[in-house]
Design a protein around this motif. Sequence first.
Motif, PDB file in Angstrom:
ATOM      1  N   ALA A 166      23.172  42.891  67.010  1.00  0.00           N
ATOM      2  CA  ALA A 166      22.538  42.491  68.268  1.00  0.00           C
ATOM      3  C   ALA A 166      21.894  43.708  68.897  1.00  0.00           C
ATOM      4  N   SER A 167      20.956  43.472  69.797  1.00  0.00           N
ATOM      5  CA  SER A 167      20.308  44.577  70.502  1.00  0.00           C
ATOM      6  C   SER A 167      21.128  44.955  71.735  1.00  0.00           C
ATOM      7  N   PRO A 168      21.024  46.199  72.200  1.00  0.00           N
ATOM      8  CA  PRO A 168      21.712  46.596  73.439  1.00  0.00           C
ATOM      9  C   PRO A 168      21.300  45.732  74.630  1.00  0.00           C
ATOM     10  N   ALA A 169      20.023  45.310  74.683  1.00  0.00           N
ATOM     11  CA  ALA A 169      19.567  44.471  75.788  1.00  0.00           C
ATOM     12  C   ALA A 169      20.277  43.118  75.771  1.00  0.00           C
ATOM     13  N   TYR A 170      20.449  42.550  74.588  1.00  0.00           N
ATOM     14  CA  TYR A 170      21.156  41.273  74.495  1.00  0.00           C
ATOM     15  C   TYR A 170      22.607  41.431  74.933  1.00  0.00           C
ATOM     16  N   THR A 176      29.571  41.833  75.029  1.00  0.00           N
ATOM     17  CA  THR A 176      29.876  42.106  73.626  1.00  0.00           C
ATOM     18  C   THR A 176      31.024  41.224  73.171  1.00  0.00           C
ATOM     19  N   PRO A 177      30.831  40.393  72.151  1.00  0.00           N
ATOM     20  CA  PRO A 177      31.939  39.557  71.658  1.00  0.00           C
ATOM     21  C   PRO A 177      32.957  40.416  70.899  1.00  0.00           C
ATOM     22  N   HIS A 178      34.232  40.169  71.174  1.00  0.00           N
ATOM     23  CA  HIS A 178      35.302  40.903  70.497  1.00  0.00           C
ATOM     24  C   HIS A 178      36.115  40.003  69.575  1.00  0.00           C
ATOM     25  N   THR A 179      36.010  38.690  69.767  1.00  0.00           N
ATOM     26  CA  THR A 179      36.698  37.728  68.908  1.00  0.00           C
ATOM     27  C   THR A 179      35.722  36.607  68.579  1.00  0.00           C
ATOM     28  N   LEU A 180      36.066  35.822  67.561  1.00  0.00           N
ATOM     29  CA  LEU A 180      35.215  34.691  67.207  1.00  0.00           C
ATOM     30  C   LEU A 180      35.157  33.669  68.333  1.00  0.00           C
ATOM     31  N   ALA A 181      36.244  33.581  69.107  1.00  0.00           N
ATOM     32  CA  ALA A 181      36.240  32.645  70.234  1.00  0.00           C
ATOM     33  C   ALA A 181      35.196  33.026  71.279  1.00  0.00           C
ATOM     34  N   ASP A 182      34.910  34.314  71.386  1.00  0.00           N
ATOM     35  CA  ASP A 182      33.912  34.771  72.364  1.00  0.00           C
ATOM     36  C   ASP A 182      32.509  34.260  72.047  1.00  0.00           C
ATOM     37  N   CYS A 231      15.790  39.548  66.994  1.00  0.00           N
ATOM     38  CA  CYS A 231      17.042  40.193  67.383  1.00  0.00           C
ATOM     39  C   CYS A 231      16.754  41.445  68.201  1.00  0.00           C
ATOM     40  N   LEU A 232      15.783  42.221  67.782  1.00  0.00           N
ATOM     41  CA  LEU A 232      15.417  43.432  68.521  1.00  0.00           C
ATOM     42  C   LEU A 232      14.960  43.113  69.940  1.00  0.00           C
ATOM     43  N   HIS A 233      14.329  41.970  70.131  1.00  0.00           N
ATOM     44  CA  HIS A 233      13.838  41.582  71.452  1.00  0.00           C
ATOM     45  C   HIS A 233      14.902  40.893  72.297  1.00  0.00           C
ATOM     46  N   GLY A 234      16.149  40.886  71.806  1.00  0.00           N
ATOM     47  CA  GLY A 234      17.236  40.390  72.627  1.00  0.00           C
ATOM     48  C   GLY A 234      17.429  38.892  72.647  1.00  0.00           C
ATOM     49  N   LEU A 235      16.897  38.181  71.641  1.00  0.00           N
ATOM     50  CA  LEU A 235      17.029  36.728  71.656  1.00  0.00           C
ATOM     51  C   LEU A 235      18.416  36.252  71.249  1.00  0.00           C
ATOM     52  N   GLY A 236      19.130  37.055  70.443  1.00  0.00           N
ATOM     53  CA  GLY A 236      20.458  36.618  70.028  1.00  0.00           C
ATOM     54  C   GLY A 236      21.044  37.533  68.971  1.00  0.00           C
ATOM     55  N   ILE A 237      22.230  37.134  68.494  1.00  0.00           N
ATOM     56  CA  ILE A 237      22.917  37.837  67.406  1.00  0.00           C
ATOM     57  C   ILE A 237      22.336  37.351  66.080  1.00  0.00           C
ATOM     58  N   MET A 238      22.200  38.243  65.118  1.00  0.00           N
ATOM     59  CA  MET A 238      21.774  37.838  63.779  1.00  0.00           C
ATOM     60  C   MET A 238      22.724  38.413  62.744  1.00  0.00           C
ATOM     61  N   ILE A 249      19.969  50.640  63.256  1.00  0.00           N
ATOM     62  CA  ILE A 249      21.348  50.867  63.696  1.00  0.00           C
ATOM     63  C   ILE A 249      21.548  52.340  64.052  1.00  0.00           C
ATOM     64  N   GLU A 250      21.041  53.228  63.197  1.00  0.00           N
ATOM     65  CA  GLU A 250      21.205  54.661  63.446  1.00  0.00           C
ATOM     66  C   GLU A 250      20.447  55.117  64.690  1.00  0.00           C
ATOM     67  N   SER A 251      19.348  54.444  65.014  1.00  0.00           N
ATOM     68  CA  SER A 251      18.577  54.812  66.208  1.00  0.00           C
ATOM     69  C   SER A 251      19.111  54.149  67.473  1.00  0.00           C
ATOM     70  N   GLY A 252      20.102  53.261  67.317  1.00  0.00           N
ATOM     71  CA  GLY A 252      20.674  52.590  68.473  1.00  0.00           C
ATOM     72  C   GLY A 252      19.927  51.347  68.909  1.00  0.00           C
ATOM     73  N   GLN A 253      18.891  50.942  68.158  1.00  0.00           N
ATOM     74  CA  GLN A 253      18.139  49.749  68.536  1.00  0.00           C
ATOM     75  C   GLN A 253      18.874  48.461  68.197  1.00  0.00           C
ATOM     76  N   LEU A 254      19.800  48.545  67.237  1.00  0.00           N
ATOM     77  CA  LEU A 254      20.685  47.432  66.920  1.00  0.00           C
ATOM     78  C   LEU A 254      22.119  47.936  66.885  1.00  0.00           C
ATOM     79  N   VAL A 255      23.051  47.063  67.237  1.00  0.00           N
ATOM     80  CA  VAL A 255      24.469  47.416  67.295  1.00  0.00           C
ATOM     81  C   VAL A 255      25.244  46.381  66.486  1.00  0.00           C
ATOM     82  N   GLU A 256      26.193  46.845  65.673  1.00  0.00           N
ATOM     83  CA  GLU A 256      27.028  45.894  64.944  1.00  0.00           C
ATOM     84  C   GLU A 256      28.147  45.396  65.853  1.00  0.00           C
TER      85      GLU A 256
END
Length: 308
Positions: A166-170, A176-182, A231-238, A249-256
Amino acid sequence: MDLSELRIFCRVAELGSFTRAAEQLGIAKGRVSTVVQTLESKVGGRLLQRTTRSVRLTPEGELFLVRCKELLTDAEQLQGMFQLAGGEIRGRVRIDMPNLFAQEMLMPHLLALLAAHPQLDLGISTNDRRVDMVREGFDALIRLGALPDSDLVARPLGSLAMGNLASPAYLAAYGTPHTLADLAGHRLVYYANNLRNEEAALHCMVDGVPQAVPMRSALAVNNSAFMQAACLHGLGIMQGALATNRRLIESGQLVEVLPASRLPPVPVTLLLPQRRHLAPRVEMVLNWIARVIRPSMQEVPATSPVRV
């Protein structure tokens, strides 16, 4: 019939055009037309169906094209059998592969390949759809994931680790989801071959068992590069391969997110036609691809090529 005639026919069949074939081969269009007519006379059947808008292979032409390519490959093998394996690659090679795979895993290395082999005529098609290798003139295909049944020969290359991204903006907007229930409060950008029938769900492994967690759909796409852009534009998780998204990921534009709930690694497979041999130039390019992607791949057990 001689090899030059077979090469002309193959080029017409692959391009679907007498004019484009003549331009690429540097010969007159009339010469191309004459060669095809001569071949049809020799084999006693129509090989190409001509209309004012297109040139298509007849059923007999499709069979003839396969045999032509086999004969041309055998001739090239014979001509190059005493050349050094590390010699210069020359000639035409056409490969189809997924968009992000080509962009992120091969593009950084292409300049070095083409500089070392200036006589190489390399064509890379980037499709996420199924293609007809013979009809569209490809020497090989690279595919990610499960393979549909076909008459092609499969050569495993390894597998790619997957991640939920996901993107930091999203994440700033939805948390940030921490469990599948989230995930009940989150949106998914997902890949769907059939945009009408596939439901939005995050696929993962739970205690070694595959599980699909239904999610609200933000966007369904059938193109991996567009999915990444969404995903980069913050529409959702992919869900995507970590290697094809490593730069972002290394540039911080996407986060796992949810790293403990990843998909299993996705197999990467080289698909080849049912020929006895590959042309040396094709084999060398395919070996180069396997070599440059190896650092990003997880190993798979060594197996012999199989038909799929």
